[in-house]
Design a protein around this motif. Sequence first.
Motif, PDB file in Angstrom:
ATOM      1  N   CYS A 120     -10.246  36.312 -21.279  1.00 25.12           N
ATOM      2  CA  CYS A 120      -9.113  35.562 -21.800  1.00 25.12           C
ATOM      3  C   CYS A 120      -7.958  36.549 -21.907  1.00 25.12           C
ATOM      4  O   CYS A 120      -8.098  37.614 -22.510  1.00 25.12           O
ATOM      5  N   ASP A 121      -6.839  36.222 -21.274  1.00 23.60           N
ATOM      6  CA  ASP A 121      -5.632  37.050 -21.335  1.00 23.60           C
ATOM      7  C   ASP A 121      -4.542  36.261 -22.046  1.00 23.60           C
ATOM      8  O   ASP A 121      -4.308  35.096 -21.736  1.00 23.60           O
ATOM      9  N   VAL A 122      -3.881  36.913 -22.997  1.00 20.08           N
ATOM     10  CA  VAL A 122      -2.778  36.301 -23.728  1.00 20.08           C
ATOM     11  C   VAL A 122      -1.520  37.104 -23.405  1.00 20.08           C
ATOM     12  O   VAL A 122      -1.477  38.317 -23.617  1.00 20.08           O
ATOM     13  N   TYR A 123      -0.517  36.409 -22.873  1.00 19.07           N
ATOM     14  CA  TYR A 123       0.729  37.033 -22.432  1.00 19.07           C
ATOM     15  C   TYR A 123       1.854  36.705 -23.398  1.00 19.07           C
ATOM     16  O   TYR A 123       2.021  35.550 -23.775  1.00 19.07           O
ATOM     17  N   ASN A 124       2.647  37.708 -23.765  1.00 16.75           N
ATOM     18  CA  ASN A 124       3.862  37.509 -24.547  1.00 16.75           C
ATOM     19  C   ASN A 124       5.032  37.923 -23.667  1.00 16.75           C
ATOM     20  O   ASN A 124       5.065  39.040 -23.143  1.00 16.75           O
ATOM     21  N   PHE A 125       5.982  37.008 -23.512  1.00 17.70           N
ATOM     22  CA  PHE A 125       7.145  37.227 -22.668  1.00 17.70           C
ATOM     23  C   PHE A 125       8.361  37.576 -23.519  1.00 17.70           C
ATOM     24  O   PHE A 125       8.393  37.326 -24.720  1.00 17.70           O
ATOM     25  N   THR A 126       9.394  38.103 -22.861  1.00 23.74           N
ATOM     26  CA  THR A 126      10.614  38.469 -23.577  1.00 23.74           C
ATOM     27  C   THR A 126      11.355  37.249 -24.101  1.00 23.74           C
ATOM     28  O   THR A 126      12.110  37.347 -25.068  1.00 23.74           O
ATOM     29  N   SER A 127      11.152  36.099 -23.464  1.00 27.46           N
ATOM     30  CA  SER A 127      11.765  34.850 -23.916  1.00 27.46           C
ATOM     31  C   SER A 127      10.999  33.685 -23.295  1.00 27.46           C
ATOM     32  O   SER A 127      10.029  33.893 -22.568  1.00 27.46           O
ATOM     33  N   ALA A 128      11.460  32.475 -23.547  1.00 26.50           N
ATOM     34  CA  ALA A 128      10.813  31.285 -22.984  1.00 26.50           C
ATOM     35  C   ALA A 128      11.400  30.887 -21.631  1.00 26.50           C
ATOM     36  O   ALA A 128      10.957  29.915 -21.029  1.00 26.50           O
ATOM     37  N   SER A 129      12.354  31.651 -21.114  1.00 26.73           N
ATOM     38  CA  SER A 129      12.980  31.299 -19.837  1.00 26.73           C
ATOM     39  C   SER A 129      12.043  31.616 -18.667  1.00 26.73           C
ATOM     40  O   SER A 129      11.157  32.461 -18.772  1.00 26.73           O
ATOM     41  N   LYS A 130      12.261  30.948 -17.559  1.00 23.35           N
ATOM     42  CA  LYS A 130      11.419  31.143 -16.375  1.00 23.35           C
ATOM     43  C   LYS A 130      11.578  32.523 -15.759  1.00 23.35           C
ATOM     44  O   LYS A 130      10.712  32.974 -15.024  1.00 23.35           O
ATOM     45  N   LYS A 131      12.658  33.208 -16.055  1.00 22.04           N
ATOM     46  CA  LYS A 131      12.922  34.526 -15.479  1.00 22.04           C
ATOM     47  C   LYS A 131      12.584  35.668 -16.438  1.00 22.04           C
ATOM     48  O   LYS A 131      12.882  36.815 -16.153  1.00 22.04           O
ATOM     49  N   SER A 132      11.945  35.359 -17.563  1.00 23.14           N
ATOM     50  CA  SER A 132      11.624  36.407 -18.530  1.00 23.14           C
ATOM     51  C   SER A 132      10.490  37.281 -18.004  1.00 23.14           C
ATOM     52  O   SER A 132       9.725  36.883 -17.135  1.00 23.14           O
TER      53      SER A 132
END
Length: 93
Positions: free
Chosen positions: A68-80
Amino acid sequence: MENITDSFHWSIIGKKSIQGKEKFVENLKQMKNSKVTELNIRNIITHGNTGSVNGTIILGNKKSYAFCDVYNFTSASKKSKIKELTSYVIEIS
């Protein structure tokens, strides 16, 4: 590599913690000898700036793992970019 931040952090629970894009690349190079022969994705879940995927993999040496991998992005935008990854891996055979 263009999809992760320079300060990217990868926690492999119970194993190690990798800080920074360069260290991440080094670790991927070390893992390239572990050929994946089968990948089964069970779920992909996204919400806001977080996403996760779980499933199983089988390696060329016939070992199987649930993950199971959990990813945190810089924002909710598609280009984050991905800023943090937490991986849970359990050998199942």
